[in-house]
Design a protein around this motif. Sequence first.
Motif, PDB file in Angstrom:
ATOM      1  N   CYS A  47      29.165 -12.268  36.000  1.00  0.00           N
ATOM      2  CA  CYS A  47      29.035 -12.041  34.553  1.00  0.00           C
ATOM      3  C   CYS A  47      29.777 -13.112  33.765  1.00  0.00           C
ATOM      4  N   THR A  48      29.054 -13.767  32.855  1.00  0.00           N
ATOM      5  CA  THR A  48      29.657 -14.741  31.948  1.00  0.00           C
ATOM      6  C   THR A  48      29.542 -14.285  30.497  1.00  0.00           C
ATOM      7  N   GLU A  49      29.184 -13.015  30.285  1.00  0.00           N
ATOM      8  CA  GLU A  49      28.916 -12.490  28.949  1.00  0.00           C
ATOM      9  C   GLU A  49      27.842 -13.330  28.269  1.00  0.00           C
ATOM     10  N   CYS A  50      26.969 -13.899  29.054  1.00  0.00           N
ATOM     11  CA  CYS A  50      25.845 -14.734  28.609  1.00  0.00           C
ATOM     12  C   CYS A  50      26.274 -16.087  28.044  1.00  0.00           C
ATOM     13  N   ILE A  51      27.559 -16.430  28.158  1.00  0.00           N
ATOM     14  CA  ILE A  51      28.009 -17.758  27.744  1.00  0.00           C
ATOM     15  C   ILE A  51      27.246 -18.782  28.579  1.00  0.00           C
ATOM     16  N   GLY A  52      26.732 -19.787  27.892  1.00  0.00           N
ATOM     17  CA  GLY A  52      25.904 -20.799  28.541  1.00  0.00           C
ATOM     18  C   GLY A  52      24.427 -20.503  28.416  1.00  0.00           C
ATOM     19  N   HIS A  53      24.096 -19.265  28.037  1.00  0.00           N
ATOM     20  CA  HIS A  53      22.698 -18.868  27.884  1.00  0.00           C
ATOM     21  C   HIS A  53      22.383 -18.409  26.459  1.00  0.00           C
ATOM     22  N   TYR A  54      23.172 -17.456  25.958  1.00  0.00           N
ATOM     23  CA  TYR A  54      22.904 -16.835  24.661  1.00  0.00           C
ATOM     24  C   TYR A  54      24.190 -16.724  23.850  1.00  0.00           C
ATOM     25  N   ASP A  55      24.044 -16.423  22.571  1.00  0.00           N
ATOM     26  CA  ASP A  55      25.194 -16.285  21.681  1.00  0.00           C
ATOM     27  C   ASP A  55      25.948 -14.977  21.870  1.00  0.00           C
ATOM     28  N   GLU A  56      25.279 -13.974  22.432  1.00  0.00           N
ATOM     29  CA  GLU A  56      25.914 -12.683  22.670  1.00  0.00           C
ATOM     30  C   GLU A  56      25.335 -12.084  23.945  1.00  0.00           C
ATOM     31  N   PRO A  57      26.054 -11.172  24.573  1.00  0.00           N
ATOM     32  CA  PRO A  57      25.568 -10.564  25.811  1.00  0.00           C
ATOM     33  C   PRO A  57      24.261  -9.793  25.579  1.00  0.00           C
ATOM     34  N   THR A  58      23.212 -10.199  26.254  1.00  0.00           N
ATOM     35  CA  THR A  58      21.916  -9.561  26.035  1.00  0.00           C
ATOM     36  C   THR A  58      21.875  -8.141  26.559  1.00  0.00           C
ATOM     37  N   CYS A  59      22.644  -7.838  27.598  1.00  0.00           N
ATOM     38  CA  CYS A  59      22.637  -6.470  28.118  1.00  0.00           C
ATOM     39  C   CYS A  59      23.164  -5.499  27.069  1.00  0.00           C
ATOM     40  N   MET A  60      24.203  -5.904  26.362  1.00  0.00           N
ATOM     41  CA  MET A  60      24.761  -5.050  25.309  1.00  0.00           C
ATOM     42  C   MET A  60      23.755  -4.883  24.175  1.00  0.00           C
ATOM     43  N   LYS A  61      23.049  -5.959  23.886  1.00  0.00           N
ATOM     44  CA  LYS A  61      22.091  -5.963  22.778  1.00  0.00           C
ATOM     45  C   LYS A  61      20.906  -5.028  23.041  1.00  0.00           C
ATOM     46  N   VAL A  62      20.436  -4.977  24.285  1.00  0.00           N
ATOM     47  CA  VAL A  62      19.251  -4.167  24.584  1.00  0.00           C
ATOM     48  C   VAL A  62      19.565  -2.742  25.004  1.00  0.00           C
ATOM     49  N   CYS A  63      20.803  -2.433  25.293  1.00  0.00           N
ATOM     50  CA  CYS A  63      21.175  -1.089  25.739  1.00  0.00           C
ATOM     51  C   CYS A  63      20.952  -0.089  24.603  1.00  0.00           C
ATOM     52  N   PRO A  64      20.191   0.974  24.854  1.00  0.00           N
ATOM     53  CA  PRO A  64      19.896   1.937  23.789  1.00  0.00           C
ATOM     54  C   PRO A  64      21.032   2.926  23.498  1.00  0.00           C
ATOM     55  N   ILE A  65      22.054   2.970  24.342  1.00  0.00           N
ATOM     56  CA  ILE A  65      23.157   3.916  24.171  1.00  0.00           C
ATOM     57  C   ILE A  65      24.416   3.143  23.764  1.00  0.00           C
ATOM     58  N   ASP A  66      24.923   3.437  22.572  1.00  0.00           N
ATOM     59  CA  ASP A  66      26.116   2.744  22.068  1.00  0.00           C
ATOM     60  C   ASP A  66      27.301   2.908  23.010  1.00  0.00           C
ATOM     61  N   ASN A  67      28.075   1.843  23.126  1.00  0.00           N
ATOM     62  CA  ASN A  67      29.311   1.811  23.912  1.00  0.00           C
ATOM     63  C   ASN A  67      29.115   2.164  25.390  1.00  0.00           C
TER      64      ASN A  67
END
Length: 86
Positions: A38-58
């Motif tokens: 896990c790189t928190e999407c550093i090198g790929h995207y501005d923010e972690p995509t898994c967090m962005k697409v997850c339908p359940i907060d936190n």
Amino acid sequence: MALLITSRCINCDMCEPECPNQAISMGSEIYEIDPDLCTECIGHYDEPTCMKVCPIDNTIIHDPAHPESNEALWDKFVLLHHSDKL
């Protein structure tokens, strides 16, 4: 810092295909994130995509057991994706 999927996970399968590092896989009961990948999407995207697409907060949070600076995450990205050029 690597990310962590909490027990709030409903196994919706939204996060796994979004991970550019293939760090997410099905665990024994819920999805898990491999902190070594896990790189928190550093090198790929501005923010972690898994967090962005997850339908359940936190549900996907920063893993307090694996603190890493942005520089360390960038170094991990380089090793994962460009080690053949080093």
